[in-house]
Design an enzyme around this catalytic site. Structure first.
Site, short mmCIF file in Angstrom:
data_model
loop_
_atom_site.label_atom_id
_atom_site.label_comp_id
_atom_site.label_asym_id
_atom_site.label_seq_id
_atom_site.Cartn_x
_atom_site.Cartn_y
_atom_site.Cartn_z
N THR A 97 0.86 -1.18 0.00
CA THR A 97 0.00 0.00 0.00
C THR A 97 0.90 1.23 0.00
OG1 THR A 97 -1.71 -1.16 1.25
CG2 THR A 97 -1.82 1.24 1.23
N LYS A 172 -7.53 1.83 -3.04
CA LYS A 172 -7.13 1.36 -1.70
C LYS A 172 -7.23 2.51 -0.68
CE LYS A 172 -5.04 -1.14 1.51
NZ LYS A 172 -5.42 -2.42 2.09
N LYS A 240 -0.07 4.99 8.63
CA LYS A 240 0.70 5.22 7.38
C LYS A 240 -0.27 5.44 6.21
CE LYS A 240 1.56 1.67 5.04
NZ LYS A 240 1.60 0.77 3.93
P1 NAP Z 1 5.38 -6.66 7.26
O1 NAP Z 1 4.95 -7.91 7.93
O2 NAP Z 1 5.98 -5.58 8.07
O3 NAP Z 1 6.41 -7.09 6.07
C1 NAP Z 1 7.12 -6.13 5.34
C2 NAP Z 1 7.99 -6.83 4.32
O4 NAP Z 1 8.64 -5.82 3.53
C3 NAP Z 1 9.10 -7.68 4.92
O5 NAP Z 1 9.34 -8.80 4.09
C4 NAP Z 1 10.29 -6.72 4.90
O6 NAP Z 1 11.56 -7.37 4.88
C5 NAP Z 1 10.06 -6.02 3.58
N1 NAP Z 1 10.72 -4.71 3.49
C6 NAP Z 1 10.41 -3.59 4.19
N2 NAP Z 1 11.22 -2.58 3.82
C7 NAP Z 1 12.05 -3.06 2.86
C8 NAP Z 1 13.08 -2.51 2.09
N3 NAP Z 1 13.44 -1.23 2.22
N4 NAP Z 1 13.73 -3.30 1.21
C9 NAP Z 1 13.38 -4.60 1.07
N5 NAP Z 1 12.40 -5.20 1.76
C10 NAP Z 1 11.73 -4.43 2.65
O7 NAP Z 1 4.17 -5.96 6.48
P2 NAP Z 1 2.82 -6.62 5.90
O8 NAP Z 1 1.77 -6.61 6.94
O9 NAP Z 1 3.15 -7.86 5.18
O10 NAP Z 1 2.40 -5.46 4.85
C11 NAP Z 1 3.06 -5.30 3.60
C12 NAP Z 1 2.28 -4.28 2.79
O11 NAP Z 1 0.92 -4.74 2.57
C13 NAP Z 1 2.16 -2.91 3.47
O12 NAP Z 1 2.25 -1.88 2.50
C14 NAP Z 1 0.76 -2.96 4.10
O13 NAP Z 1 0.20 -1.66 4.28
C15 NAP Z 1 0.01 -3.77 3.09
N6 NAP Z 1 -1.18 -4.49 3.63
C16 NAP Z 1 -1.13 -5.12 4.85
C17 NAP Z 1 -2.27 -5.76 5.34
C18 NAP Z 1 -2.27 -6.46 6.68
O14 NAP Z 1 -3.35 -6.79 7.18
N7 NAP Z 1 -1.11 -6.72 7.27
C19 NAP Z 1 -3.45 -5.78 4.57
C20 NAP Z 1 -3.46 -5.18 3.33
C21 NAP Z 1 -2.32 -4.52 2.87
P3 NAP Z 1 12.24 -7.89 6.28
O15 NAP Z 1 11.73 -9.28 6.47
O16 NAP Z 1 13.68 -7.83 6.00
O17 NAP Z 1 11.82 -6.93 7.35
#
Ligand code: NAP
Length: 294
Positions: A97, A172, A240
């Site tokens: 997102t 979104k 965010k």
């Molecule tokens: P998360 O658990 O915090 O995972 C983030 C991922 O991104 C990890 O694999 C992290 O790597 C990687 N990452 C972050 N910064 C990076 C960088 N600079 N370079 C390379 N890799 C990087 O987050 P999430 O919940 O999966 O969410 C991911 C996205 O989907 C977000 O934009 C969020 O808003 C969106 N989203 C989330 C949900 C939800 O319910 N969680 C629902 C819909 C949409 P590391 O393993 O090294 O930290």
């Protein structure tokens, strides 16, 4: 034989790991890269795909590349790292997102090597990611969207093209504004019902079938009754997203009251250490409103 379908995945976080697994189940997952290598190695040994040491070699081996990372700068840095390996015609599908403008910037960078972006943010939470039932909001060219259909079908149930690059992210953002208003009003209504001395579980049962009901009322009002807010949709992430909504609205000269009041509430919750709780934790700020008059 149809066109090649080698799929790579970048960002094996809370959401990404499930998306990658579903691509594997569909027989599509070729390789993964994750910043923290333990996660990519674990996914490789679980699925038999290749754990790449950096994004560029993954790009060189894949026809479709999914990205699911935290925020705008993270997406842009992954795109830069992909560029040296990308081939003409490769489709990059971003499920993070981010702002619509960031999607357009990423698309412009990818176009320099003849690769295309589909912005494909998702809704449906971790449950939706796990069960491949996500709603996927896409922005990009019709022809690119059609080519990506088979891979998108592996991770979601509702897939729609909303317009050119950025339209998925704008949709979104619309969804995130809806969530802000709904969680605010569910918390206020529950605080009111509590102050009236009503049996709260029964209130949820009855009003859950009424005209004012919603997914958040049915599924998150019980969290408020219990005073326990396990991480579903974290305050930190919604904060965010609402900042993205604020910036996008500001481009039209608009300031949205629901977005602003929710951001102010989230600021207080973040300062009090509740950033990793589900957004229903906003109830913590609503029930004290009724103590004021006593
Ligand atoms: P998360 O658990 O915090 O995972 C983030 C991922 O991104 C990890 O694999 C992290 O790597 C990687 N990452 C972050 N910064 C990076 C960088 N600079 N370079 C390379 N890799 C990087 O987050 P999430 O919940 O999966 O969410 C991911 C996205 O989907 C977000 O934009 C969020 O808003 C969106 N989203 C989330 C949900 C939800 O319910 N969680 C629902 C819909 C949409 P590391 O393993 O090294 O930290």
């Amino acid at each position: 034989m149809g066109p090649a379908m080698n799929v790579g995945f970048i960002g094996l976080g809370t959401m990404g790991q499930h998306l990658a697994r579903n691509l594997h189940r569909a027989g599509l997952l070729t390789g993964v890269w994750n910043r923290t290598t333990t996660k990519s190695e674990a996914m490789a040994s679980e699925t038999g795909c290749k754990a790449f040491g950096s994004p560029a070699p993954l790009a060189a081996a894949c026809d479709f590349i999914f990205i699911c990372v935290s925020a705008d700068d993270d997406l842009l840095s992954v795109v830069e790292a992909l560029l040296p390996g990308l081939r003409k015609g490769t489709i990059v599908i971003d499920c993070s997102t981010v702002a619509a403008d960031t999607a357009r910037r990423a698309a412009t960078r990818l176009a320099t090597v003849g690769a295309a972006l589909l912005d494909c943010p998702v809704s449906g939470g971790v449950e939706g990611a796990k069960n491949a039932t996500l709603a996927i909001m896409c922005g990009g060219d019709q022809e690119v969207f059609e080519r990506a259909q088979p891979v998108l079908a592996a991770i979601g149930k509702t897939v729609a093209l909303l317009g050119p690059t950025g339209a998925g992210q704008a949709t979104k953002a619309t969804n995130q504004i809806l969530c802000a208003g709904v969680i605010q009003v569910v918390a206020e209504a529950m605080a009111f019902a509590q102050a009236e001395g009503l049996p709260l579980e029964k209130v949820i049962d009855v009003l859950g079938k009424g005209a004012g009901s919603s997914w958040y009322f049915v599924h998150r009002a019980p969290f408020m009754v219990r005073g326990d807010y396990p991480a579903g949709f974290r305050v930190r992430l919604h904060d965010k997203d609402l900042r993205i909504c604020r910036d996008m609205a500001a481009r039209h000269g608009a300031k949205l009251p629901v977005v602003e009041s929710t951001l102010a509430d989230y600021q207080r919750l973040l300062e009090a250490g509740h950033g990793d709780e589900d957004i229903s934790t906003i109830f913590r700020l609503k029930s004290p409103l009724f103590a004021a008059g006593k």
